[in-house]
Design an enzyme around this catalytic site. Sequence first.
Site, PDB file in Angstrom:
ATOM      1  N   HIS A 275      -0.171  50.378 -39.973  1.00 55.38           N
ATOM      2  CA  HIS A 275       0.796  49.280 -39.987  1.00 55.38           C
ATOM      3  C   HIS A 275       0.170  47.942 -39.619  1.00 55.38           C
ATOM      4  CE1 HIS A 275       3.808  52.478 -40.120  1.00 55.38           C
ATOM      5  NE2 HIS A 275       4.598  51.551 -40.631  1.00 55.38           N
ATOM      6  N   GLY A 276      -0.772  47.975 -38.738  1.00 55.33           N
ATOM      7  CA  GLY A 276      -1.368  46.698 -38.366  1.00 55.33           C
ATOM      8  C   GLY A 276      -2.570  46.903 -37.487  1.00 55.33           C
TER       9      GLY A 276
END
Lengths: 475, 462
Positions: free
Chosen positions: A325-326
């Site tokens: 996701h990040g």
Amino acid sequence: MIFSEPRFLLFFLLVFTAYWSLPTNMLRKHLLLGASLYFYGSWDWKFLGLIVGCATVDFVASLKIQAARERGEKGKAWLFASLTYDLGTLGFFKYYDFFAGSIGEGLRGLGLPVSDLTLGIVLPVGISFFTFQAMSYTIDVYRGQLKAVRSYPDFLLFVTFFPQLVAGPIVRASDFLFQLDEKRTFAKVDVHLALGQFLSGFIKKAVIADMIAGPADLVFKDPSAYTAGSIWIAVFCYSIQIYCDFSGYSDMAIGTARLLGYELCPNFRFPYLATSITDFWRRWHLSLSTWLRDYLYITLGGNRGGRWFTHRNLMLTMLLGGLWHGAGWNFVVWGAIHGVALVVHKEWVRRVGEGKLPFVSRLLTLYTVLLAWIFFRAADFTTSWTMAKAWLWWESPGTTDVTLWSPVPEWGLLARCGALLTPLLLLHVLTSMNTHLRLRRVLPAWLVTLLFGVISALALAFMPIEARPFIYFQF
Amino acid sequence: MLRRLLHITLFLIGLVCTSGWILSIDSMPFWSWTRNKLGHLDKEIDRYDTLFLGSSRMHYALMPDVFDRRMAELGAPTRSYNLALSGQRPHDVDEILQWLLARGPKQVKRVVIELCCWELDYREGDWMAVQEVEMRTARSFVPRFRTILAGRAGWQEKVSLSFHHVVHTLVNVLRIGQGARIVDDLLARARGDGYGMVYPPVAEGYYCIDETPLEHWQRVHREFVAAPTLPLEAIAGKVKNIAPDWLAGTFRSEILRAEAAALQAAGIETVFVVLPEITWGFFGRAQVASIRDLRVMELDHPQEQRPIFELDLWWDPSHLCRKGAERFSSYFAERLREFESLPPGELPKPRLVADQPPTLAAQWAEGAPTLGLQASGLPFVGKVEVQVGAQMVDGPAGDPMALRIAQPSLATMELARTGLATAAGSLDAAALPKQAPLFVQLSVSVDGKVVAVSDPVRVEPR
């Protein structure tokens, strides 16, 4: 260009009209390919080379693997080359700065004179989605689950197909490539279904998510000033925001693809009504969760080993899923919370059994998911911890009540919260229940069309004038 | 095919009817800072009999309390409100006017509208600025289009402007993004609070530019003060009526006539005004002259409106500072009184002189029988003459233009203009008496008529 912008609506209207005006499937595919490249290039044309490069490498590699398989070999080297390229690209653009920054900080923490190692790399939009999509194709060919496609434009269209290009759903080649060969006519398109889905997504994103973002932004920016009640409200708001934002995008993507005659896989199924955390992952971001299951969890061994082996695989999958996701430790913690919850749930099921106390189980699942969102959204660990304490022990770090809906300042926080959230929750439920499908069953077609016009006008009126980018674009 | 068309039509009917209904319940369709002034006026409209409409130039120039005081002194008391708004363009002013007329104002007797070029309809680089959107109604769609087409922009720019115009009008007519605001307004109205988010304007709608926190205005002011010769050159150009060609913008006189007619039908008198400006305005004087029958006050001729063209009254070449606004508000009241007493088409007499009379300085040159003369604060036009006498006499009572040098004078000479409001010269004084003091006085005349005199100056013997 995002789906809730007038610019996109104009772009799509032009593509849609031109697409169905063309006489052959081949021409339509070429038009879609051109439109998709333009769509991606409208963010930054410089990154077009990246996505085309990724598609080209995987196309060539899969052909080579196919050829190797026909010779009775495995083609492992080509798979390795393809994965190295895809993961290398993703790693460099998405994670280099994160790891270089973390290492630099760690070394400086040890007193070593290390200069800044980061490069300030700009993250190409949608990179996590298209690399995963392309990778899954090569792996499927390697596993013999799919035959390599021989048409380069077809494959390029699969990777760049604009409705799902930048934020999913992550489409499997086996679900999409065969559709490219199907003869399609506009008569076969269920316009009501497609428009209804697009409109549902539009309302979720442009009306609910963007309107509810305000209180969440305010509190997450500096939670130390707010009461525990305000922090709870902010966490609820963010939970609704991220769900409506992402599932809204998916709905719009699916609706847009349907209008062009393509079917994309569903991505959400009422995730906040999940009976357990395992059930949550069968309802939230389905295309990612199944991807992680098929290409990571199973590759790691899945549950084919002992208990602890399975738990380890679950944890690893969720940690990497968080990192997908990040590039930030907060995403790792988010993944860890889910990983731990999944392990605990597995143990619970083993000892107590499944389906006990469904109501309590639902509440507990929601409570855990929302706790994890705190770490997902907060900018740093201080913020996360301050909010987590309020979430877990009702500890108020400040005395301010969050500003909710300024025209009724004399009302209490709870009343204002109710007045703001009730219509949004109702809308949320209505859109998530595919109300347009139910409407179609009970109302004549002409009335449904008329209603769509009415709903469109209301949705346009209640969307914020400045569209916010989709949250998942950053991934 | 027919079925598809039917569905498209039905969809559009649903969309348009719903948007129409939303429009009908949105009684305060302005949502930028425009709301502050309009929201206040909506509540207090019956308090005022005179309204001022226009752009930032009017917004920062007209102090209603000063104007009202001066009007009262002149025997025509008023209660005025400055409804001008920064960034307003002529089509926008027209929208405000329609909003005002829709309210059926009972007490308003006079509306003063700033004249401005219609071609300035768009702010460059300000795509989706709130003011760009909120003023674009279905009613103004065609007139604004005509303005774009009539303008002097190239076709590419016209295409771009047209596209922006269509999108902005659609965004506004469909009330995109305004639902929450409309609900807020309805609730506020239901509670009897007036419109939400209105900060009541101070000073009856006047805002002082000197107090602006905006960096843009601060920078413009710094640049203005840093190069005082530039505004003087600009005024000199205006005095000589040298207008650059590019300034002749489009001029939609039919809309102005419609505005005047609509106001007249409501029993309201209209006065159009070309506001003073140091640089050139945006349309030619011939164009203004063509609509003079509409009662147009022209205040942008520096030579004819000398009292408001002192540099210390200006914040920048287009806006007056607080001191300038005070002077202008009072001055405007005087001009308006004169103007309204005249039949349509006639103009009040020019005011060629500043509030203060010109000043004269005289000094003997060293080692030579030469008297150096320096004049400042002069009218921008006219012949500058100096008379020298041995005695000073009292002039006729009530004649401020009378010379007080005893006649016949000892010497007369014309000073050469050295700047816009300055002149200088050297008088050979060899033939003049050496033992007694001399008296020197300056006069400025236009077409043989004296328009300004300085106070006499006593020059001690050499």
